[in-house]
Scaffold this active site. Structure first.
Site, short mmCIF file in Angstrom:
data_model
loop_
_atom_site.label_atom_id
_atom_site.label_comp_id
_atom_site.label_asym_id
_atom_site.label_seq_id
_atom_site.Cartn_x
_atom_site.Cartn_y
_atom_site.Cartn_z
N LYS A 191 -24.67 -52.77 20.29
CA LYS A 191 -24.09 -53.76 19.30
C LYS A 191 -24.61 -55.26 19.89
O LYS A 191 -24.18 -55.57 20.75
CB LYS A 191 -22.70 -53.81 19.81
N PRO A 192 -25.28 -55.80 18.99
CA PRO A 192 -25.81 -57.33 19.48
C PRO A 192 -24.72 -58.21 19.36
O PRO A 192 -23.69 -58.04 18.62
CB PRO A 192 -27.01 -57.55 18.62
N ALA A 193 -24.97 -59.63 19.78
CA ALA A 193 -23.86 -60.65 19.72
C ALA A 193 -23.71 -60.94 18.10
O ALA A 193 -24.77 -60.88 17.45
CB ALA A 193 -24.12 -61.60 20.60
N CYS A 250 -28.31 -66.97 32.04
CA CYS A 250 -27.23 -66.95 33.00
C CYS A 250 -28.03 -67.10 34.39
O CYS A 250 -27.21 -66.96 35.45
CB CYS A 250 -26.69 -65.26 33.24
N GLU A 291 -23.86 -57.10 33.67
CA GLU A 291 -24.53 -58.20 34.03
C GLU A 291 -23.72 -59.54 33.57
O GLU A 291 -23.84 -59.54 32.28
CB GLU A 291 -26.15 -58.39 33.47
N SER A 348 -20.07 -62.46 29.26
CA SER A 348 -18.99 -63.24 30.35
C SER A 348 -18.42 -62.11 31.25
O SER A 348 -18.17 -60.75 30.80
CB SER A 348 -18.08 -63.89 29.47
N ASN A 377 -28.07 -65.20 24.04
CA ASN A 377 -29.19 -66.20 24.68
C ASN A 377 -30.45 -65.67 24.73
O ASN A 377 -31.42 -66.25 24.69
CB ASN A 377 -28.49 -66.71 25.74
P1 ADP Z 1 -20.69 -64.98 25.66
O1 ADP Z 1 -19.65 -66.00 26.08
O2 ADP Z 1 -21.93 -65.05 26.07
O3 ADP Z 1 -20.43 -64.84 24.02
P2 ADP Z 1 -19.13 -62.68 25.57
O4 ADP Z 1 -18.79 -61.75 26.61
O5 ADP Z 1 -18.10 -63.21 24.88
O6 ADP Z 1 -19.99 -63.86 26.15
O7 ADP Z 1 -20.23 -61.92 24.67
C1 ADP Z 1 -20.98 -60.95 24.84
C2 ADP Z 1 -21.33 -59.84 24.14
O8 ADP Z 1 -19.75 -59.33 24.41
C3 ADP Z 1 -21.23 -60.03 22.54
O9 ADP Z 1 -22.11 -59.04 21.92
C4 ADP Z 1 -19.95 -60.00 22.25
O10 ADP Z 1 -19.80 -59.53 20.76
C5 ADP Z 1 -19.58 -58.99 22.89
N1 ADP Z 1 -17.81 -59.05 23.15
C6 ADP Z 1 -17.13 -60.18 23.05
N2 ADP Z 1 -15.83 -59.66 23.11
C7 ADP Z 1 -15.55 -58.41 23.37
C8 ADP Z 1 -14.65 -57.50 23.69
N3 ADP Z 1 -13.43 -57.72 23.58
N4 ADP Z 1 -15.20 -56.19 23.55
C9 ADP Z 1 -16.25 -55.50 23.71
N5 ADP Z 1 -17.34 -56.58 23.35
C10 ADP Z 1 -17.17 -57.89 23.23
#
Ligand code: ADP
Length: 480
Positions: free
Chosen positions: A172-174, A281, A247, A226, A149
């Site tokens: 590691k970006p989303a 958030c 966070e 999350s 976001n």
């Molecule tokens: P959102 O609902 O905002 O996508 P997430 O917590 O799923 O929230 O994602 C935030 C970040 O955490 C992203 O970079 C995502 O790739 C990463 N992420 C999601 N699942 C995992 C996991 N099991 N282990 C490590 N990183 C994760």
């Protein structure tokens, strides 16, 4: 546009898991393919970061600060192109993306300033012949995992203090938004950051995180995302005692007291709620308005909300862009339906706006009156442009409802008396509070939450402290 990963000092498009498609939320079109990295790439990055760590830590502070200051300037200079990347991959209006770019630059200038003011301190030991000195050391190799976001700012607020403190950084970006991260890495290298100091990997989040956190050489994780994922990561961090900043989700209350300046509160509600179409958030999720003004507040917010321009983020004048993906839309729909089923009154919105040849992701600004804490929108983060309003009879009730949530990131209080609003704000169980102020975030101030919203602070001196360890020396001198 950079679409490759930065690993071990080189730009590479090798991904052992193939590729990830990055799509524009406003069109659904694939705008880039980036590597799907797995354990082998994560390990190469870590090996290199670990090897390089001592060199960066030994680099004089002024030199590190110079890189950060140059980065801040270059981020601002490239505001237009960076903003376009942000809008393309995350959908927010271009004007908001430009503010995010400025906000990101501020983290670099702030970190540069803070590291240069972090001095050794003497401790009064009251022991003759022994001097106590407290100093700070880089925590070691750091990992950052960021959400979609604020694809640039969430990375900037982690990378800037880490590099300032002398830490090599893994990032590691989303999956949805890796392009802003690559663009930032390019700028950092152009500004003189040694390439082995920063590694940016797109790919399988779980595998990459596990590789880094269970290895023992990563000493710090900063995560924004999350609460559910945060918990999972905390469990992994327990194994090697990895220090964490978390966070996590928010569920901000927006309290409007009886004597509030309604116009200001309405303006504040729009500003704080509809940023990034409600996908931040710190967006307020629970509007707690004194019963004497609740219907006027709802009506005025609805009138103002109806004027907002809903459009693809790139379109001039856009104020509300698309939601990130179809699941996000479904969640918002479910929250609205649940509220209406439980007695909420729809004042405006409640559905998507159909834009020809565009995906069905443009949710109308929505106001629902007569809400109560039993509704989904009062218990879960909606992450969409919905304003659920509950009438309250007193500030005390507002505080109780606000604090009944397990989340505690942000809060807002609007009211006419400085003493009362401040007192209400101080009783809220959350980390960031705007008092008659809808945009409390600032790169020089601490940002972070309590309870399920996590711990640790980002921004300013507080953000920097997350990346240093305190070392205490009891010095007895034998020299005459
Ligand atoms: P959102 O609902 O905002 O996508 P997430 O917590 O799923 O929230 O994602 C935030 C970040 O955490 C992203 O970079 C995502 O790739 C990463 N992420 C999601 N699942 C995992 C996991 N099991 N282990 C490590 N990183 C994760």
């Amino acid at each position: 546009m950079q679409t490759r990963n930065l690993i071990a000092g080189r730009w590479t498009n090798i991904g052992s898991g193939g590729a990830i498609e990055v799509a524009d939320p406003a069109s659904g079109e694939v705008i880039a393919r980036v590597p799907m990295c797995g354990a082998s790439e994560a390990l190469s990055a870590l090996n290199c970061a670990f090897e390089f760590q001592p060199e960066w830590e030994a680099t004089p502070i002024t030199q590190r600060a110079d890189v950060l200051r140059a980065t801040a300037a270059m981020v601002v200079a490239r505001k237009d192109s960076l903003a376009r990347i942000i809008t393309q991959e995350c959908g927010k209006p271009l004007a908001e993306a430009a503010s995010e770019v400025q906000y990101s630059a501020d983290y670099f200038s702030s970190a540069a300033q803070e590291i240069q003011s972090l001095n050794e301190m003497d401790v009064a030991l009251e022991r003759p012949g022994v001097r106590g000195v407290v100093r700070h050391r880089a925590v070691g190799v750091c990992a950052a995992i960021t959400p979609w976001n604020f694809p640039l700012a969430m990375l900037a607020r982690k990378v800037a203090p880490a590099l300032a403190a002398g830490c090599a950084q893994l990032a590691k970006p989303a999956e949805e938004t890796p392009l802003s991260a690559f663009a930032l890495a390019e700028i950092l290298l152009e500004c003189g950051l040694p390439p082995k100091c920063l590694h940016v990997l797109s790919g399988d989040a779980k595998v990459i995180a596990t590789t880094w956190l269970m290895d023992g050489r990563v000493r710090k994780l900063s995560f924004t995302g999350s609460t559910e994922t945060g918990r999972l990561l905390l469990r992994q961090c327990a194994q090697e005692i990895v220090r964490c900043s978390m966070e996590l989700g928010g569920h901000a209350a927006f309290i409007v007291l009886q004597d509030a300046d309604i116009e200001l509160a309405v303006k504040g509600a729009l500003q704080s709620k509809f940023r990034n179409a409600g996908q931040t958030c710190i967006c307020p999720n629970r509007f707690l308005v004194h019963e004497s003004i609740a219907s006027e507040f709802a009506a005025r917010v609805a009138i103002a909300a109806a004027q907002l321009k809903i459009a693809p983020g790139m379109e001039s004048g856009c104020q509300i862009g698309p939601l990130i993906h179809d699941e996000a839309v479904e969640k918002v729909r479910a929250h609205v339906a649940d509220a209406l089923k439980r007695g909420g009154q729809l004042v405006c919105g409640g559905r998507t706006k159909i834009i020809p040849n565009r995906p069905d992701r443009f949710f109308e600004p929505t106001v629902i009156a007569n809400c109560d804490p039993s509704m989904l929108c009062f218990t879960q983060e909606t992450f969409g442009p919905v304003i659920p309003i509950m009438s309250v009879t007193s500030a005390k009730e507002a505080i109780e409802v606000a604090n009944s949530s397990p989340f505690g990131l942000a809060g807002y209080v609007f009211g006419g008396s400085d003493a009362v609003t401040r007192s209400v704000a101080q009783q809220l169980q959350c980390g960031v509070i705007g008092v008659n102020e809808a945009a409390p975030s600032n790169a020089r101030a601490p940002f972070g939450g309590v309870k399920f919203s996590g711990y640790g602070r980002e921004g300013g001196a507080w953000g920097l402290m997350e990346y240093v360890t305190t070392q205490y020396l009891a010095l007895r001198s034998l020299e005459k």
